[in-house]
Design an enzyme around this catalytic site. Structure first.
Site, mmCIF file in Angstrom:
data_model
loop_
_atom_site.group_PDB
_atom_site.id
_atom_site.type_symbol
_atom_site.label_atom_id
_atom_site.label_comp_id
_atom_site.label_asym_id
_atom_site.label_seq_id
_atom_site.Cartn_x
_atom_site.Cartn_y
_atom_site.Cartn_z
ATOM 1 N NE ARG A 11 -3.686 -0.481 2.333
ATOM 2 C CZ ARG A 11 -4.790 -0.711 1.638
ATOM 3 N NH1 ARG A 11 -5.316 0.240 0.909
ATOM 4 N NH2 ARG A 11 -5.381 -1.888 1.688
ATOM 5 C CG HIS A 47 -19.104 8.162 4.173
ATOM 6 N ND1 HIS A 47 -18.462 7.012 3.791
ATOM 7 C CD2 HIS A 47 -20.028 7.804 5.097
ATOM 8 C CE1 HIS A 47 -18.972 5.995 4.469
ATOM 9 N NE2 HIS A 47 -19.922 6.446 5.258
#
Length: 194
Positions: A69, A113
């Site tokens: 990552r 979101h």
């Protein structure tokens, strides 16, 4: 010029809403700002075609090409930094970012979101809101911090949850509000930073 870089993983409907608002409302003239690049972690992301059609640089940093990552985030940051962004906007970017990446863009990294944060961070927000018996759902634009879906809230839109709603019907109503909310929140941030 204040460059805005938008990160997408899929179709990019929020990205398209932001680009259209920037064009319609003349962000270049009003705020000295423009969407300068769209970057995706997926080569097949539909949002890339829309960006190219609008004359916006469309880049890919494929997360599958990196062992960790951290390696992916470093390559992503290098691509973003080529555009010297005033804002980095997550618009359906489906990757959890490392704390180092988030710190690099602190105060300039935004997300939307599909819930009324702090309620229902993470995934399956609509299902969880319906199962909890909530009367309202919605969307939240917030600054990104190292804690998932937790940063300072910039704007919210409220959507009623009606009898018979499914996660899909609620998601569709919320998404229509996201397309209005996200560009407005970005414009307000650009206005405040003039």
């Amino acid at each position: 010029m204040k460059n805005i870089v938008i990160l997408v993983s899929g179709g990019g409907s929020n990205m398209a809403a932001i680009v259209r608002a920037a064009q319609r409302d003349n962000w270049r003239g009003r705020f000295g700002a423009a969407v300068s690049a769209v970057v995706s972690n997926r080569p097949d992301a539909g949002g890339l075609a829309f960006a190219r059609e609008q004359g916006i640089a469309a880049q890919v940093v494929d997360h599958k090409q990196f062992a960790t990552r951290e390696d992916f985030d470093a390559a992503l940051a290098a691509e973003i930094d080529r555009f010297e962004p005033a804002l980095v906007v997550l618009a359906g970017f489906m990757r959890i970012l490392t704390p180092g990446f988030v710190a690099r863009y602190a105060g300039r990294l935004l997300n939307i979101h599909p819930s009324l944060l702090p309620a229902f961070p993470g995934l399956n927000t609509h299902q969880r809101a319906i199962e909890a018996g909530c009367r309202f759902g919605g969307a939240t634009v917030h600054q990104v911090t190292a804690e998932l879906d937790f940063g300072p809230i910039l704007a919210q839109a409220v959507v009623p949850i009606v009898p018979g709603d499914t996660p899909a019907t609620l998601a569709a109503r919320v998404l229509s509000q996201e397309h209005l909310l996200y560009p407005r929140a970005i414009a307000e941030l650009l206005q405040a930073s003039r």
